[in-house]
Write a protein that holds these residues in place. Structure first.
Motif, PDB file in Angstrom:
ATOM      1  N   LYS A  51      90.218  -7.441  48.986  1.00  0.00           N
ATOM      2  CA  LYS A  51      89.188  -7.794  49.957  1.00  0.00           C
ATOM      3  C   LYS A  51      89.681  -7.396  51.341  1.00  0.00           C
ATOM      4  CE  LYS A  51      87.382 -11.853  47.505  1.00  0.00           C
ATOM      5  NZ  LYS A  51      87.169 -13.339  47.584  1.00  0.00           N
ATOM      6  N   SER A  52      88.765  -7.024  52.198  1.00  0.00           N
ATOM      7  CA  SER A  52      89.136  -6.621  53.548  1.00  0.00           C
ATOM      8  C   SER A  52      89.619  -7.826  54.354  1.00  0.00           C
ATOM      9  CB  SER A  52      87.951  -5.974  54.251  1.00  0.00           C
ATOM     10  OG  SER A  52      88.233  -5.780  55.629  1.00  0.00           O
ATOM     11  N   TYR A  53      90.759  -7.655  55.010  1.00  0.00           N
ATOM     12  CA  TYR A  53      91.262  -8.705  55.897  1.00  0.00           C
ATOM     13  C   TYR A  53      90.333  -8.896  57.095  1.00  0.00           C
ATOM     14  CZ  TYR A  53      94.363 -11.219  59.089  1.00  0.00           C
ATOM     15  OH  TYR A  53      94.904 -12.146  59.946  1.00  0.00           O
ATOM     16  N   HIS A  54      89.606  -7.849  57.469  1.00  0.00           N
ATOM     17  CA  HIS A  54      88.738  -7.899  58.644  1.00  0.00           C
ATOM     18  C   HIS A  54      87.453  -8.682  58.382  1.00  0.00           C
ATOM     19  CE1 HIS A  54      91.415  -4.918  60.297  1.00  0.00           C
ATOM     20  NE2 HIS A  54      91.157  -4.088  59.306  1.00  0.00           N
ATOM     21  N   GLU A  55      87.147  -8.941  57.127  1.00  0.00           N
ATOM     22  CA  GLU A  55      85.905  -9.627  56.772  1.00  0.00           C
ATOM     23  C   GLU A  55      86.080 -11.134  56.922  1.00  0.00           C
ATOM     24  OE1 GLU A  55      83.299 -10.453  52.742  1.00  0.00           O
ATOM     25  OE2 GLU A  55      84.345  -8.530  52.948  1.00  0.00           O
ATOM     26  N   GLU A  56      85.363 -11.713  57.873  1.00  0.00           N
ATOM     27  CA  GLU A  56      85.440 -13.151  58.120  1.00  0.00           C
ATOM     28  C   GLU A  56      84.131 -13.821  57.706  1.00  0.00           C
ATOM     29  OE1 GLU A  56      88.220 -14.089  61.779  1.00  0.00           O
ATOM     30  OE2 GLU A  56      86.598 -12.750  62.405  1.00  0.00           O
ATOM     31  N   MET A  70      84.234 -22.297  51.677  1.00  0.00           N
ATOM     32  CA  MET A  70      85.278 -22.347  52.696  1.00  0.00           C
ATOM     33  C   MET A  70      85.055 -21.199  53.681  1.00  0.00           C
ATOM     34  SD  MET A  70      88.561 -23.271  50.310  1.00  0.00           S
ATOM     35  CE  MET A  70      88.286 -24.173  48.776  1.00  0.00           C
ATOM     36  N   GLN A  71      85.894 -21.143  54.704  1.00  0.00           N
ATOM     37  CA  GLN A  71      85.726 -20.147  55.753  1.00  0.00           C
ATOM     38  C   GLN A  71      86.954 -19.245  55.836  1.00  0.00           C
ATOM     39  OE1 GLN A  71      82.742 -20.002  57.449  1.00  0.00           O
ATOM     40  NE2 GLN A  71      82.079 -21.723  56.175  1.00  0.00           N
ATOM     41  N   GLN A  72      86.727 -17.944  55.835  1.00  0.00           N
ATOM     42  CA  GLN A  72      87.794 -16.964  56.018  1.00  0.00           C
ATOM     43  C   GLN A  72      87.901 -16.614  57.487  1.00  0.00           C
ATOM     44  OE1 GLN A  72      89.996 -15.830  53.967  1.00  0.00           O
ATOM     45  NE2 GLN A  72      90.913 -14.212  55.195  1.00  0.00           N
ATOM     46  N   VAL A  73      89.091 -16.789  58.064  1.00  0.00           N
ATOM     47  CA  VAL A  73      89.307 -16.550  59.496  1.00  0.00           C
ATOM     48  C   VAL A  73      90.620 -15.795  59.670  1.00  0.00           C
ATOM     49  CG1 VAL A  73      89.638 -17.631  61.752  1.00  0.00           C
ATOM     50  CG2 VAL A  73      88.104 -18.679  60.095  1.00  0.00           C
ATOM     51  N   LYS A  74      90.605 -14.727  60.443  1.00  0.00           N
ATOM     52  CA  LYS A  74      91.826 -13.965  60.700  1.00  0.00           C
ATOM     53  C   LYS A  74      92.779 -14.770  61.584  1.00  0.00           C
ATOM     54  CE  LYS A  74      89.732 -10.439  62.541  1.00  0.00           C
ATOM     55  NZ  LYS A  74      89.482  -9.104  63.144  1.00  0.00           N
ATOM     56  N   LEU A  75      94.047 -14.460  61.495  1.00  0.00           N
ATOM     57  CA  LEU A  75      95.047 -15.121  62.331  1.00  0.00           C
ATOM     58  C   LEU A  75      94.714 -14.955  63.804  1.00  0.00           C
ATOM     59  CD1 LEU A  75      97.720 -16.572  62.844  1.00  0.00           C
ATOM     60  CD2 LEU A  75      98.901 -14.389  62.470  1.00  0.00           C
TER      61      LEU A  75
END
Length: 248
Positions: free
Chosen positions: A169-174, A188-193
């Motif tokens: 999965k793309s790390y850029h996809e939030e 849940m929520q995907q959020v970059k560092l």
């Protein structure tokens, strides 16, 4: 604030409350992560007013009570979790206040009041990260601490295949996602560092520590049963993100 997601997650947590009783609580920050008795992020909490977001079964608040905190406050979406927390904290020597509420909503908590606000492996459930950080900043005294941990944002982007990490999965996809390791319907929520860090800075926090270290058990068999946070994958990728900051 997405009310449909909150309703779904509340139902899911009510159903899962018993399975997660006492799981991932202080002095633990998360799977394969260094512990508070090693990191000492909270320092001396004697007589401190502490607030936990996503307090679950109350075991992290119990730890704070054992360290001498003065007031224990907990917020959680799930009434089943709060019922468990009330029992766990029934003999606490500190004042205890438990409130049913999503963390992205201010349920009427006192402002400029708390010495410490923290969240242990729960922040990824918020449907509005910036509003949650705004609330935390409002609750804290000047110079107060905000400490939280959550699954490292890289961890679910990769799978282990033949001892190699494969990005699937793309790390850029939030944004919202249905976590494949969660057994019940929940979002849940995907959020970059960088998003975590920039949101904290924008809100007026000073970041003290960002911790991505992994602490593996000497015996891999201890974690053999945990298929999601596996020993072999954790050797290659951090499982847990821990951030400490303060209101300035």
């Amino acid at each position: 604030m997405n009310t449909d997601t909150l309703t779904l997650n509340k139902t899911s947590w009510d159903a899962a409350a018993e399975r997660f009783f006492g799981r991932t609580s202080l002095p633990e920050f998360g799977p394969h992560a260094p512990r508070e008795d090693e990191l000492h992020l909270f320092g001396d909490v004697t007589s401190c007013k502490v607030l936990e977001l996503g307090c679950g079964s109350g075991h992290s608040l119990l730890y704070m009570d054992q360290q001498g905190a003065g007031e224990l406050w907990g917020v959680d979406l799930s009434p089943k979790q709060l019922e468990a927390a009330a029992k766990v904290l029934a003999s606490s020597s500190s004042s205890v206040t438990l409130i049913e509420s999503p963390m992205e909503q201010d349920p009427g908590l006192p402002h400029n009041y708390y010495d410490i606000v923290y969240s242990i492996f729960a922040l990824g459930w918020t449907t509005n990260l910036q509003q949650t950080f705004t609330n935390v900043h409002t609750y804290l005294k000047q110079g107060g601490l905000f400490i939280f941990s959550w699954e490292h944002p890289l961890y679910n982007r990769a799978r282990l295949s033949d001892d190699q990490l494969v990005i699937h999965k793309s790390y850029h996809e939030e944004g919202p996602y249905d976590h494949e390791a969660w057994q019940l319907p929940a979002i849940m929520q995907q959020v970059k560092l960088s998003t975590y860090l920039n949101a904290l800075i924008h809100q007026g926090f000073k970041i003290d520590y960002v911790i991505e270290d992994v602490r593996l058990p000497e015996d891999p068999l201890e974690w053999q049963a945990n298929r999601w946070y596996s020993y072999d994958k954790a050797k290659l990728l951090p499982t847990t993100l821990i951030i400490k900051c303060q209101k300035i």
